[in-house]
Design an enzyme around this catalytic site. Structure first.
Site, PDB file in Angstrom:
ATOM      1  N   GLU A 151      96.812  29.340  50.072  1.00  9.82           N
ATOM      2  CA  GLU A 151      95.815  28.451  50.676  1.00  9.82           C
ATOM      3  C   GLU A 151      95.203  27.591  49.570  1.00  9.82           C
ATOM      4  O   GLU A 151      94.376  28.064  48.794  1.00  9.82           O
ATOM      5  CB  GLU A 151      94.725  29.260  51.382  1.00  9.82           C
ATOM      6  CG  GLU A 151      93.640  28.383  51.991  1.00  9.82           C
ATOM      7  CD  GLU A 151      92.471  29.183  52.550  1.00  9.82           C
ATOM      8  OE1 GLU A 151      91.370  28.598  52.694  1.00  9.82           O
ATOM      9  OE2 GLU A 151      92.634  30.392  52.839  1.00  9.82           O
TER      10      GLU A 151
ATOM     11  N   ARG B  27      88.425  21.928  48.146  1.00 10.39           N
ATOM     12  CA  ARG B  27      87.125  22.004  47.482  1.00 10.39           C
ATOM     13  C   ARG B  27      87.080  21.172  46.198  1.00 10.39           C
ATOM     14  O   ARG B  27      86.009  20.917  45.666  1.00 10.39           O
ATOM     15  CB  ARG B  27      86.777  23.463  47.150  1.00 10.39           C
ATOM     16  CG  ARG B  27      86.642  24.339  48.376  1.00 10.39           C
ATOM     17  CD  ARG B  27      86.361  25.782  47.979  1.00 10.39           C
ATOM     18  NE  ARG B  27      86.449  26.680  49.128  1.00 10.39           N
ATOM     19  CZ  ARG B  27      86.299  27.996  49.055  1.00 10.39           C
ATOM     20  NH1 ARG B  27      86.045  28.563  47.887  1.00 10.39           N
ATOM     21  NH2 ARG B  27      86.403  28.742  50.146  1.00 10.39           N
TER      22      ARG B  27
ATOM     23  N   THR C  35      89.708  24.800  53.620  1.00 12.58           N
ATOM     24  CA  THR C  35      88.493  23.974  53.681  1.00 12.58           C
ATOM     25  C   THR C  35      88.760  22.653  54.406  1.00 12.58           C
ATOM     26  O   THR C  35      88.255  21.600  54.023  1.00 12.58           O
ATOM     27  CB  THR C  35      87.897  23.719  52.277  1.00 12.58           C
ATOM     28  OG1 THR C  35      88.100  24.867  51.456  1.00 12.58           O
ATOM     29  CG2 THR C  35      86.395  23.468  52.381  1.00 12.58           C
TER      30      THR C  35
ATOM     31  N   LYS D 102      90.951  33.002  61.249  1.00 12.94           N
ATOM     32  CA  LYS D 102      90.290  33.559  60.071  1.00 12.94           C
ATOM     33  C   LYS D 102      88.883  33.984  60.475  1.00 12.94           C
ATOM     34  O   LYS D 102      88.197  33.225  61.163  1.00 12.94           O
ATOM     35  CB  LYS D 102      90.218  32.506  58.963  1.00 12.94           C
ATOM     36  CG  LYS D 102      89.407  32.966  57.744  1.00 12.94           C
ATOM     37  CD  LYS D 102      89.557  32.033  56.566  1.00 12.94           C
ATOM     38  CE  LYS D 102      88.551  30.909  56.574  1.00 12.94           C
ATOM     39  NZ  LYS D 102      88.475  30.228  55.255  1.00 12.94           N
TER      40      LYS D 102
END
Length: 214
Positions: A43, A47, A71, A133
């Site tokens: 992943e 960010r 994100t 998630k």
């Protein structure tokens, strides 16, 4: 579009490392080190400014890597990561606009939304998404939350992320609705900065060998 289903993507390894790339020149070597250690599902978060380029490079250069984006918070980002070659996208939360975008792009990228409430879970189900998630896992109840959700939503599967450690991971992995866990401990900033790939591979091997608690 990945030939793998969202559940197959998450089940490819015990842990999905949550990766923030601070130096683009480390991205490919870092991915190689993780894959070599038995952790193929990566992943790459948005960010930092290098997220999209890291996805492109890893997708192109690291054989065996299952490359996704983290994100992702809106439809525009979802399209960007799909265009960059991401096979899946993970969000920290879920709302109607992102749900609609995920439905629109269902043929080109898998969306694995982050949820923290039963309401968000039901929104995902309404849009055909049953692999999620739980985030931030420890803050919203962790294992107790997952056990509670299993009753009314037994067919939903999770990758809990947020506050999970190598010590607590086996207890999460023992739950019937958990496919894997997410975590940042596989990519310590000092090890990445110093290009200590042996340490990264060692951590990946330890993560890949995690077993559900009995």
């Amino acid at each position: 579009m990945s030939k793998l289903t969202p559940r197959e993507i998450l089940q490819a390894g015990r842990v999905v490392p949550v990766i923030a790339i601070d130096d683009i020149e480390t991205a490919v070597d870092l991915a190689h080190a993780l894959v070599e250690g038995g952790i193929p599902t990566l992943e790459i978060t948005l960010r930092t400014e290098h997220g999209l380029e890291a996805i492109r490079r890893i997708k192109r250069e690291v054989k065996g890597a299952i490359v996704g984006a983290g994100t992702v918070v809106n439809g525009e980002q979802l399209k960007q990561v799909a265009d960059a070659g991401a096979e899946f996208a993970i969000s920290p939360g879920f709302n109607i606009k992102l749900a609609q975008a995920a439905q629109t792009m269902a043929g080109s990228i898998h969306m694995i939304p982050g949820i923290a409430t039963p309401g968000e879970l039901m929104l995902a189900l309404e849009h055909g998404i049953d692999t999620l998630k739980l985030f931030p896992a420890e803050v919203v109840g962790g294992k107790a939350m997952l056990k509670a959700l299993y009753g009314p939503f037994a067919d939903v599967r999770f990758c809990p992320t947020g506050g999970i450690t190598p010590q607590s991971a086996p207890e999460y992995l023992a739950l019937p609705n958990v496919l894997c866990v997410g975590g940042t401990w596989l990519t310590p900033k000092d090890a990445v900065k110093n290009r200590d790939w042996n340490t990264i591979t060692k951590l990946a091997k330890e993560a890949a060998a995690l077993q559900p608690a009995k």
